[in-house]
Design a protein around this motif. Structure first.
Motif, mmCIF file in Angstrom:
data_model
loop_
_atom_site.group_PDB
_atom_site.id
_atom_site.type_symbol
_atom_site.label_atom_id
_atom_site.label_comp_id
_atom_site.label_asym_id
_atom_site.label_seq_id
_atom_site.Cartn_x
_atom_site.Cartn_y
_atom_site.Cartn_z
ATOM 1 N N GLU A 70 1.429 -1.219 -0.062
ATOM 2 C CA GLU A 70 0.006 0.037 -0.028
ATOM 3 C C GLU A 70 0.551 1.189 -0.119
ATOM 4 O O GLU A 70 1.696 1.696 0.580
ATOM 5 N N GLU A 156 -14.998 -7.216 4.567
ATOM 6 C CA GLU A 156 -14.174 -6.229 4.094
ATOM 7 C C GLU A 156 -12.994 -5.792 5.464
ATOM 8 O O GLU A 156 -12.140 -5.070 6.133
ATOM 9 N N TRP A 160 -8.601 -5.321 6.769
ATOM 10 C CA TRP A 160 -9.610 -3.354 7.435
ATOM 11 C C TRP A 160 -8.945 -3.629 8.443
ATOM 12 O O TRP A 160 -7.759 -3.336 8.686
ATOM 13 N N LYS A 163 -5.689 -5.135 8.327
ATOM 14 C CA LYS A 163 -3.997 -4.160 8.019
ATOM 15 C C LYS A 163 -4.311 -3.467 8.663
ATOM 16 O O LYS A 163 -2.347 -2.317 9.010
ATOM 17 N N GLN A 190 -12.201 -9.272 -5.098
ATOM 18 C CA GLN A 190 -11.081 -7.513 -4.222
ATOM 19 C C GLN A 190 -11.057 -8.622 -3.333
ATOM 20 O O GLN A 190 -9.643 -8.195 -2.640
ATOM 21 N N ASP A 191 -12.607 -9.104 -2.000
ATOM 22 C CA ASP A 191 -11.769 -8.798 -0.830
ATOM 23 C C ASP A 191 -10.788 -10.553 -0.310
ATOM 24 O O ASP A 191 -9.084 -10.405 -0.127
ATOM 25 N N ASP A 194 -7.668 -9.106 -1.353
ATOM 26 C CA ASP A 194 -6.523 -7.871 -0.604
ATOM 27 C C ASP A 194 -6.003 -8.831 0.211
ATOM 28 O O ASP A 194 -4.748 -9.057 0.881
ATOM 29 N N THR A 223 -6.019 -10.721 -9.564
ATOM 30 C CA THR A 223 -7.352 -9.287 -8.917
ATOM 31 C C THR A 223 -7.038 -9.241 -10.981
ATOM 32 O O THR A 223 -6.407 -9.318 -11.674
ATOM 33 N N ASP A 228 -3.100 -2.551 -9.065
ATOM 34 C CA ASP A 228 -2.581 -3.890 -8.634
ATOM 35 C C ASP A 228 -2.085 -4.177 -8.885
ATOM 36 O O ASP A 228 -0.883 -5.094 -8.446
#
Length: 855
Positions: A70, A156, A160, A163, A190-191, A194, A223, A228
């Motif tokens: 990130e 999600e 987070w 993260k 997407q999840d 990530d 992805t 990304d």
């Protein structure tokens, strides 16, 4: 009209009822959900997206290191949980999220009826996360997991939260939770991406590169987001590179190139640079590699990365020994005014090395200065470069000494006529330079007069003309005329002026003619134009000449060792030592010089090394170096003058705390045995000696010097390991007083060297301990610094006990000691003052403690 008003009133009553957050009705739920989503949260998300974009665009990636997943520059300042947001966009996003929660939450009977509240808390956490308030951000994410377990945003929110854990350095917790998430949940694409990406990030931070590679690979090839994908592929290539799997790394970088225009230009350009960096010069196609680099250089889209492209082209030419081209491209890399400090370090360092190899030491020093400016001062690389720069001062000094003294000795060996011829040539060169300068000044003046005449200017208008006629530079024109005449001579203005038979024009200026023909000798009447001015300075005293020869020989010997030991410049080192041996040096240099030449030629010319080995064994059979050559693995300690025996004697000085004398003896021993394998041991003992005399800072500096000067010796490696590991096991430079289970000491200070008084008082104290039967006390003598030593009484359990014993020594008629300023100190603090040499700071803190106790 009444019916119309009645309908309006009814509608208002319905809306008023819908505004209530306490009623679980269809209208209430949908009113607050729609208001939250399309009004409050919409504005909050817009502000958040703008703030996040600004952060991503402002982030400067360091492509020399493994990129983070990130793009977020974390501030090094201490961030408190209740700190106000700094970024206005995140402040607005947080404000909107808070407003949504406060005004539109429908918490009825313990259940949330507004389906947008999980979105509000998610926005709240994200805004705090990007504003680097990670603890309150984590609280928001945890609230979602606790309050809304059935939310479609639950995965999600978990990602987070982890993260945030990674940012808080809770990598193990993040790994455990993310791996559980991947196993237990059906995640959207997407999840899933990530979760894998940030699992990779957690393992990178724990330096578990193998595991990180597997997760990054999964994220990169799953992805659908091109940005990304490019970033993950580049990181994947870096991870393979870290593991020396260059083929796999190149596959990842080529995958970015296969994306063509879908890949952001930043990753596309750096992927090509990486492929060039991994080029195999032994097996690869040089033409194709240079062609690819040249094509990249000419690509307009790669212009922002020309600094790194030029550096890579310079490296290509350096590998092929095209040093002039390499130097050109290193300079072009710097001319791009790159903000990349590490790249500047590489460019300046290579240019400095070129100058060093060409014996242009002053210029090399300037390049190394620029290198140091751009380096992190806390790294071992900085210490090594600084040491190299400091060593360069020695090189400059000894090279200058060798050259000057060589010149003087050469002049002393010449006849009088030869000396006069040399200095007359020098004087003629000085005169020619003066004449050339006079000609340039005269021509410049004539050009100015001609220009003014051509323009029709009078004296009053000259200044205006000078400012308006900007493109006619007098100095440049004069210099160009001089350059022309140096190459072509004086030529008439005519066709075919380059032909040999075209006559030269005669200058009209009589003074200039006189200068050229030597008639105007009045200009050269100063003493610097007289031969005797120089010849009179040549020494004639045999003792002076002998002293100059010794100084010159020492310079060549020191140069040979510096180039060999500090710079590993073996050919240059061999050259200086060979010159030394041709100068008939003193005997103390002969065998050490030959032995060092033997060591050098073992690296670059084994046949010559064997010749020198035989020379030492035949011509110096009784020397220590001959013994080493005969028995390289033997421990040569029988000889009293051997470095091993000297080291053992010096170590006794260390055990007896005779540090000042030891420092002098260690310096002498290091000089006497230069080139011997024992020298690093002397230097390590010196580092420990300086630690006892001057403290931690001096110890650290000595270790830096040792690690740089002798990097391949066991002592040098030990020093480097100590510096890399740091000194985390030593106490901090602070004085926190314990009241429970603390041991105390009494320090009685003496001047260093005042051994008679110290010995006398020690005997009295030992007598008092024996007489009073204080068997728990004992006494030592400890050096503090270069000026002070302590008589230390150990074993007190509180400061009052230490004070009582001291008073007893002074008042008891059997002892009657006059103690000068006794110091009472906790054992842990005694260690601190010995390490940091900060006794004055301790005394101030102790005085504060006494003042507090009294009040």
């Amino acid at each position: 009209m009444k019916d119309f008003l009645r309908h309006i009133l009814l509608i208002l009553l319905v809306f008023a009822g819908a505004c209530s957050t306490k009623k679980d009705a269809f209208l209430n739920r949908n009113f607050h959900a729609l208001t939250t989503k399309y009004n409050v949260l919409y504005n909050g998300k817009t502000a958040f997206d703008e703030g996040r974009l600004n952060i991503v665009e402002a982030y400067e990636d360091n492509f020399w290191d493994i990129l983070p997943i990130e793009r977020l520059q974390v501030s090094e300042e201490i961030l408190f949980p209740n700190r106000q947001p700094k970024n206005k966009n995140f402040e607005l996003a947080e404000e909107k999220a808070t407003k949504a929660i406060q005004k539109h939450s429908m918490n009825i009977a313990g259940n949330e009826k507004n389906p947008q509240m999980d979105e509000a808390f998610l926005l709240l956490g994200k805004a705090r996360y990007f504003d680097q308030r990670f603890v309150p951000a984590q609280e928001a994410f945890n609230y979602i997991l606790y309050k809304y377990p059935q939310s479609d945003k639950i995965a999600e929110a978990k990602i987070w939260r982890e993260k945030t854990n990674i940012r808080l350095e809770n990598e193990q917790i993040a790994i455990k939770n993310l791996e559980r998430l991947l196993k237990q949940n059906e995640l959207n694409r997407q999840d899933y991406v990530d979760a894998n990406a940030f699992l990779g990030q957690a393992y990178i931070k724990l330096n578990k590169i193998d595991t990180a590679t597997a997760y990054l690979k999964e994220a990169a090839f799953t992805t659908k987001n091109h940005y990304d994908k490019s970033r993950y592929l580049f990181i994947l290539g870096q991870l393979y590179e870290n593991q020396q799997q260059l083929d796999s790394a190149d596959m990842a970088f080529r995958e970015i190139l296969r994306m063509k225009r879908k890949a952001p230009r930043m990753y596309w350009a750096h992927a090509q640079i990486k492929l060039a960096e991994h080029f195999d010069y032994a097996k690869g196609n040089d033409v194709e590699n240079l062609k690819a680099l040249t094509k990249l250089e000419e690509n307009r889209e790669a212009r922002p990365y020309l600094d790194k492209i030029f550096y890579r082209i310079a490296e290509f030419h350096r590998q092929h020994d095209s040093l002039s081209l390499a130097e050109k491209y290193y300079n072009k890399s710097l001319q791009e005014e790159t903000p990349d400090k590490y790249l500047k370090v590489l460019d300046y360092q290579m240019l400095g090395n070129f100058r060093f190899d060409q014996a242009e030491y002053l210029q090399a020093g300037l390049y190394f200065d620029s290198t140091l400016v751009n380096m992190d001062q806390k790294t071992l690389a900085y210490f090594r470069m600084k040491r190299k720069r400091d060593n360069l001062e020695d090189v400059i000094k000894f090279e200058a000494s060798a050259q000057v003294n060589d010149s003087i000795l050469n002049l002393t060996s010449l006849s009088e006529d030869d000396r006069k011829e040399i200095f007359q040539s020098l004087i003629d060169s000085l005169k020619a330079k003066v004449i050339a300068e006079q000609k340039a000044a005269k021509e410049s003046e004539n050009i100015a007069l001609d220009r003014e005449s051509f323009l029709g200017l009078d004296n009053q208008n000259r200044q205006a003309a000078s400012s308006s006629f900007q493109f006619y530079d007098q100095t440049v024109m004069a210099q160009q005329r001089m350059d022309f005449r140096v190459k072509w001579g004086n030529r008439n203005l005519s066709d075919n002026w380059r032909w040999k038979d075209r006559g030269a024009f005669q200058p009209q200026d009589k003074n200039l003619q006189a200068s050229q023909t030597g008639e105007n000798e009045n200009n050269f009447s100063g003493e610097i134009y007289q031969v005797s001015y120089y010849t009179d300075k040549i020494p004639t005293d045999p003792h002076v000449i002998d002293s100059i020869g010794k100084t010159r020989n020492e310079a060549y010997y020191q140069l040979g060792l510096i180039y060999k030991e500090r710079f590993k410049a073996y050919p240059v080192a061999a050259d200086r030592l060979e010159i030394l041996l041709t100068n008939e040096p003193e005997q103390k240099y002969v065998v050490p010089a030959k032995y060092n030449l033997y060591q050098i030629y073992r690296e670059i010319n084994p046949a010559k090394a064997e010749d020198i080995r035989k020379d030492i064994l035949v011509n110096h059979p009784d020397s220590r170096f001959a013994e080493i050559l005969k028995n390289p693995n033997a421990v040569l300690s029988a000889n009293a003058d051997s470095p091993e025996s000297v080291y053992n004697k010096l170590y006794e000085f260390y055990k007896n705390q005779d540090f000042v004398s030891l420092e002098t003896r260690l310096n002498k021993a290091s000089l006497n045995y230069i080139g011997d394998d024992m020298v690093p041991k002397f230097q390590l003992l010196k580092a420990r000696t300086l630690a006892r005399l001057d403290g931690l800072e001096a110890y650290q500096k000595s270790l830096e010097n040792l690690s740089v000067d002798y990097p391949n010796s066991p002592e040098g490696k030990e020093a480097a390991q100590l510096l890399t590991k740091g000194f985390g096991d030593i106490p901090k430079n602070e004085f926190a007083f314990d009241t429970i289970q603390a041991t105390w000491k009494t320090l009685i200070p003496f001047k260093l060297g005042d051994s008679l008084l110290l010995k006398k008082q020690k005997e009295i104290i030992l007598k008092a301990i024996d007489t009073l039967r204080y068997d728990y006390l004992f006494v030592t003598e400890d050096v503090y610094d270069r000026n002070t030593q302590f008589l230390v009484i150990h074993g007190f359990n509180r400061p009052t006990a230490a004070q009582g014993f001291t008073e007893l020594l002074q008042v008891n008629k059997d002892f009657k000691l006059r103690l000068q300023n006794p110091i009472y100190i906790q054992s842990k603090h005694y260690e601190v003052i010995q390490i940091y040499k900060n006794l004055e700071a301790y005394l101030r803190e102790f005085d504060k403690l006494l003042f507090t106790a009294k009040n």
